[in-house]
Design an enzyme around this catalytic site. Structure first.
Site, PDB file in Angstrom:
ATOM      1  N   GLU A 198      63.913  52.140  35.383  1.00 27.64           N
ATOM      2  CA  GLU A 198      64.617  51.427  35.988  1.00 27.64           C
ATOM      3  C   GLU A 198      64.768  51.329  34.267  1.00 27.64           C
ATOM      4  O   GLU A 198      64.886  50.167  33.680  1.00 27.64           O
ATOM      5  CB  GLU A 198      64.378  50.478  36.414  1.00 27.64           C
TER       6      GLU A 198
ATOM      7  N   LYS B  96      64.077  42.339  45.069  1.00 28.13           N
ATOM      8  CA  LYS B  96      62.981  42.228  43.879  1.00 28.13           C
ATOM      9  C   LYS B  96      62.675  40.636  43.637  1.00 28.13           C
ATOM     10  O   LYS B  96      63.533  39.568  43.165  1.00 28.13           O
ATOM     11  CB  LYS B  96      63.740  42.612  42.570  1.00 28.13           C
TER      12      LYS B  96
ATOM     13  N   THR C 179      68.331  44.894  34.579  1.00 30.13           N
ATOM     14  CA  THR C 179      69.096  43.667  33.740  1.00 30.13           C
ATOM     15  C   THR C 179      70.624  43.521  33.652  1.00 30.13           C
ATOM     16  O   THR C 179      71.720  43.939  33.082  1.00 30.13           O
ATOM     17  CB  THR C 179      68.852  43.536  32.031  1.00 30.13           C
TER      18      THR C 179
END
Length: 209
Positions: free
Chosen positions: A43, A134, A74
């Protein structure tokens, strides 16, 4: 890969590394070191201004390895999500839920994994099409929280991120985590240029999944 293929691959991989870095070289080398160690779900965080370039290059380097799954992290808005998808990101991860990002990911058939903590946030994400959420920050919770969430919402797939380390990763998996997100120790080593240590630690994590 289709959206379903990507989700299956992430659940199979079980471990996702959040790669940051201050430069393109740092982010790229850290990613390669993780992949060498057996962690193939990367990621790439958009806190690195070269995130898009890193995603493109990783996809080129590993185009013949279907088990390597490169995503973007992000991601705070739909504009960034689209940039990441154009760069070749297979999935989009956010620290919180964003409805516009969810819509654009659904439009292009890309998994959207938003950061959630409460049942309200989780159900909102599920209603918007997220098949994995998440659980963030994991450091503020305990593994028992997963069973508490899955009791009323057994269909939700959970990737725990934040506060995961070699000492507690097995506890999270035993509690029912479908995947875990790590990165702090890797990014610290990357900032020191110690990529061999990243590969060594990655191997230790893969042995525990």
């Amino acid at each position: 890969m289709t959206k379903s293929d990507i989700i299956i691959e992430l659940k199979t991989q079980k471990i996702v590394v959040v790669v940051r870095g201050k430069t393109k070289e740092e982010g790229l080398k850290a990613s390669i070191a993780c992949i060498k160690g057996g962690i193939k779900a990367i990621e790439v965080a958009y806190t690195n201004q070269y995130a898009g370039e890193i995603i493109k290059e990783l996809n080129h380097l590993y185009q013949d390895d279907a088990s390597v799954c490169i995503g973007a992290g992000t991601v705070l808005d739909a504009v960034t999500a689209r940039d990441a998808m154009l760069a070749g990101a297979h999935y989009i991860v956010s620290p919180s839920f964003n409805s516009e990002t969810a819509r654009i990911c659904n439009l292009y058939g890309i998994p959207y994994i938003p950061g959630c903590m409460t049942l309200t946030e989780i159900t909102t994400a599920l209603e918007a099409g997220s098949e994995i959420i998440k659980l963030f920050p994991g450091s503020a919770l305990s593994p028992k929280y997963i069973s508490a969430v899955k009791a009323p919402i057994p269909q939700v797939a959970i990737m725990v991120t934040g506060g995961i380390n070699l000492d507690n990763v097995s506890d999270w998996f035993s509690a029912g985590a479908d995947a875990i997100g790590i990165g702090g120790e890797f990014n610290k080593l990357a900032s020191q240029g110690n990529y061999e240590a990243i590969t060594t630690i990655a191997k230790q994590y893969t042995a525990l999944k």
